[in-house]
Enzyme design. Structure first.
Site, PDB file in Angstrom:
ATOM      1  N   ARG A   1       7.496 -35.805  14.187  1.00 57.52           N
ATOM      2  CA  ARG A   1       7.667 -37.253  14.091  1.00 57.52           C
ATOM      3  C   ARG A   1       9.142 -37.526  13.859  1.00 57.52           C
ATOM      4  O   ARG A   1       9.884 -36.788  13.078  1.00 57.52           O
ATOM      5  CB  ARG A   1       6.688 -37.725  12.635  1.00 57.52           C
ATOM      6  CG  ARG A   1       5.316 -38.047  13.195  1.00 57.52           C
ATOM      7  CD  ARG A   1       4.457 -38.477  12.070  1.00 57.52           C
ATOM      8  NE  ARG A   1       5.214 -39.182  10.819  1.00 57.52           N
ATOM      9  CZ  ARG A   1       4.598 -39.682   9.730  1.00 57.52           C
ATOM     10  NH1 ARG A   1       3.339 -39.310   9.548  1.00 57.52           N
ATOM     11  NH2 ARG A   1       4.939 -40.381   8.809  1.00 57.52           N
TER      12      ARG A   1
ATOM     13  N   ARG B   1      12.588 -41.980   2.871  1.00 55.70           N
ATOM     14  CA  ARG B   1      11.357 -42.168   2.431  1.00 55.70           C
ATOM     15  C   ARG B   1      10.956 -41.892   1.299  1.00 55.70           C
ATOM     16  O   ARG B   1      10.267 -42.736   0.287  1.00 55.70           O
ATOM     17  CB  ARG B   1      10.490 -41.250   3.552  1.00 55.70           C
ATOM     18  CG  ARG B   1      10.553 -42.067   4.952  1.00 55.70           C
ATOM     19  CD  ARG B   1      10.017 -40.949   5.919  1.00 55.70           C
ATOM     20  NE  ARG B   1       8.453 -40.804   5.741  1.00 55.70           N
ATOM     21  CZ  ARG B   1       7.597 -39.977   6.048  1.00 55.70           C
ATOM     22  NH1 ARG B   1       8.283 -38.899   6.859  1.00 55.70           N
ATOM     23  NH2 ARG B   1       6.381 -39.919   6.287  1.00 55.70           N
TER      24      ARG B   1
ATOM     25  N   LYS C   1      -1.663 -36.513   1.414  1.00 59.06           N
ATOM     26  CA  LYS C   1      -2.782 -37.679   1.507  1.00 59.06           C
ATOM     27  C   LYS C   1      -3.641 -37.479   2.886  1.00 59.06           C
ATOM     28  O   LYS C   1      -4.750 -37.534   2.860  1.00 59.06           O
ATOM     29  CB  LYS C   1      -2.067 -38.834   1.627  1.00 59.06           C
ATOM     30  CG  LYS C   1      -1.267 -39.393   0.522  1.00 59.06           C
ATOM     31  CD  LYS C   1      -1.004 -40.708   0.124  1.00 59.06           C
ATOM     32  CE  LYS C   1      -0.191 -41.244   1.225  1.00 59.06           C
ATOM     33  NZ  LYS C   1       1.004 -40.567   1.046  1.00 59.06           N
TER      34      LYS C   1
ATOM     35  N   ARG D   1       6.628 -30.052   9.378  1.00 58.13           N
ATOM     36  CA  ARG D   1       5.344 -30.615  10.046  1.00 58.13           C
ATOM     37  C   ARG D   1       5.456 -30.782  11.417  1.00 58.13           C
ATOM     38  O   ARG D   1       6.667 -31.353  11.904  1.00 58.13           O
ATOM     39  CB  ARG D   1       5.192 -31.943   9.223  1.00 58.13           C
ATOM     40  CG  ARG D   1       3.859 -32.379   9.467  1.00 58.13           C
ATOM     41  CD  ARG D   1       3.461 -33.462   8.333  1.00 58.13           C
ATOM     42  NE  ARG D   1       4.114 -34.730   8.210  1.00 58.13           N
ATOM     43  CZ  ARG D   1       3.881 -35.541   7.331  1.00 58.13           C
ATOM     44  NH1 ARG D   1       2.901 -35.414   6.531  1.00 58.13           N
ATOM     45  NH2 ARG D   1       4.619 -36.568   7.179  1.00 58.13           N
TER      46      ARG D   1
ATOM     47  N   ARG E   1       1.590 -50.100  -0.902  1.00 54.20           N
ATOM     48  CA  ARG E   1       2.629 -49.308  -1.066  1.00 54.20           C
ATOM     49  C   ARG E   1       3.656 -50.298  -1.929  1.00 54.20           C
ATOM     50  O   ARG E   1       4.843 -49.599  -2.214  1.00 54.20           O
ATOM     51  CB  ARG E   1       3.129 -49.048   0.240  1.00 54.20           C
ATOM     52  CG  ARG E   1       3.737 -47.429   0.373  1.00 54.20           C
ATOM     53  CD  ARG E   1       3.667 -47.464   1.936  1.00 54.20           C
ATOM     54  NE  ARG E   1       4.529 -46.082   2.258  1.00 54.20           N
ATOM     55  CZ  ARG E   1       3.925 -45.423   3.084  1.00 54.20           C
ATOM     56  NH1 ARG E   1       2.808 -45.509   3.574  1.00 54.20           N
ATOM     57  NH2 ARG E   1       4.621 -44.399   3.548  1.00 54.20           N
TER      58      ARG E   1
HETATM   59  P1  AMP Z   1       3.292 -42.946   6.722  1.00 53.51           P
HETATM   60  O1  AMP Z   1       2.774 -42.181   7.737  1.00 53.51           O
HETATM   61  O2  AMP Z   1       2.362 -43.418   5.724  1.00 53.51           O
HETATM   62  O3  AMP Z   1       4.247 -42.078   6.017  1.00 53.51           O
HETATM   63  O4  AMP Z   1       3.920 -44.149   7.191  1.00 53.51           O
HETATM   64  C1  AMP Z   1       5.240 -44.084   8.193  1.00 53.51           C
HETATM   65  C2  AMP Z   1       5.947 -45.335   8.015  1.00 53.51           C
HETATM   66  O5  AMP Z   1       5.317 -46.600   8.301  1.00 53.51           O
HETATM   67  C3  AMP Z   1       6.429 -45.554   6.659  1.00 53.51           C
HETATM   68  O6  AMP Z   1       7.719 -45.029   6.323  1.00 53.51           O
HETATM   69  C4  AMP Z   1       6.789 -47.256   6.594  1.00 53.51           C
HETATM   70  O7  AMP Z   1       7.928 -47.552   7.276  1.00 53.51           O
HETATM   71  C5  AMP Z   1       5.513 -47.860   7.395  1.00 53.51           C
HETATM   72  N1  AMP Z   1       4.437 -48.087   6.529  1.00 53.51           N
HETATM   73  C6  AMP Z   1       3.255 -47.434   6.537  1.00 53.51           C
HETATM   74  N2  AMP Z   1       2.361 -47.864   5.418  1.00 53.51           N
HETATM   75  C7  AMP Z   1       3.307 -48.912   4.896  1.00 53.51           C
HETATM   76  C8  AMP Z   1       2.885 -49.979   3.960  1.00 53.51           C
HETATM   77  N3  AMP Z   1       1.664 -49.940   3.215  1.00 53.51           N
HETATM   78  N4  AMP Z   1       3.857 -51.012   3.870  1.00 53.51           N
HETATM   79  C9  AMP Z   1       4.927 -51.003   4.214  1.00 53.51           C
HETATM   80  N5  AMP Z   1       5.231 -50.136   5.339  1.00 53.51           N
HETATM   81  C10 AMP Z   1       4.500 -49.115   5.647  1.00 53.51           C
END
Ligand code: AMP
Length: 215
Positions: free
Chosen positions: A159, A170, A13, A126, A87
């Site tokens: 990360r 996740r 993404k 990553r 999400r």
């Molecule tokens: P990402 O970088 O998009 O994988 O997001 C990292 C973390 O942020 C996720 O594992 C969630 O804990 C939180 N997060 C990001 N976007 C959302 C969302 N739309 N709803 C809930 N938690 C989110």
């Protein structure tokens, strides 16, 4: 143009958003990036989000919906691409409602598809630059010098939620809470499924062709 980009963590993404944003001058709104900035700034929201993020769980809907509504309200007239939001079905319903209130709609829902095995390899390899945010991979997208950012020479980091244990959580969270969104959007209109286990340049070309096609 307003786009929702769906896909599991590690489905590409971030990479494809960067391509789309450059081509169509849209605002890139990544909920994960916004949350990471809030954490770095030690804001109330950042502190509340921390434990959820570190364990691979989702941050509660009410916090996220408020945060993203604020970010979307600042988007330019060219539009935006949402990355990592919505999400949950609840988040999507709230987004639909606020779009309708503003007399707007989502023009494209893109769904990047990749198998879990490939995702695990992608995410655990990553590495990113804590200074400029550039992303590398220890096998597929190596920096010129091992462990160091090409742009500014900063040491690359993993990360904390990219370790294998958290990645498994996740992915679990994704299948349980986010995948139902694809069906939600399919019931309400078109969703474009795009295989994202191919060369990112080919995926990019497919996406551009789709976005350029007349509605
Ligand atoms: P990402 O970088 O998009 O994988 O997001 C990292 C973390 O942020 C996720 O594992 C969630 O804990 C939180 N997060 C990001 N976007 C959302 C969302 N739309 N709803 C809930 N938690 C989110």
């Amino acid at each position: 143009m307003r786009i929702v980009l769906l896909g599991a963590p590690g489905s590409g993404k971030g990479t494809q958003c960067k391509n789309i944003v450059e081509q169509y001058s849209l605002l890139h709104l990544s909920s994960g990036d916004i949350l990471r900035r809030e954490r770095a700034a030690k804001s109330d929201l950042g502190k509340k989000a921390q434990s959820y993020m570190d364990s691979g769980a989702l941050v509660p809907d009410d916090l996220i919906i408020k945060m993203m509504a604020k970010a979307i309200s600042k988007a330019p007239k060219e539009g935006f691409i949402l990355d990592g939001f919505p999400r949950t079905v609840n988040q999507a319903k709230e987004l639909d409602k606020s779009m309708a209130d503003a007399g707007q709609k989502i023009d494209f829902v893109l769904n990047l598809e990749v198998d879990d095995g490939i995702i695990e390899k992608r995410i655990t390899g990553r590495r990113s630059c804590p200074k400029c945010g550039a992303v590398y991979h220890i096998e597929n997208m190596k920096p010129k010098k091992d462990g160091v950012c090409d742009n500014d020479g900063t040491s690359l980091v993993q990360r904390p939620d990219d370790t294998s244990e958290v990645v498994a959580n996740r992915l679990n969270t994704y299948h349980q809470q986010t995948e139902p969104l694809v069906d939600y959007y399919k019931k309400n209109g078109d969703v474009y499924d795009i295989r994202s286990d191919r060369d990112p340049e080919i995926v990019k070309a497919d996406i551009f062709e789709l976005l350029d096609s007349p509605a």
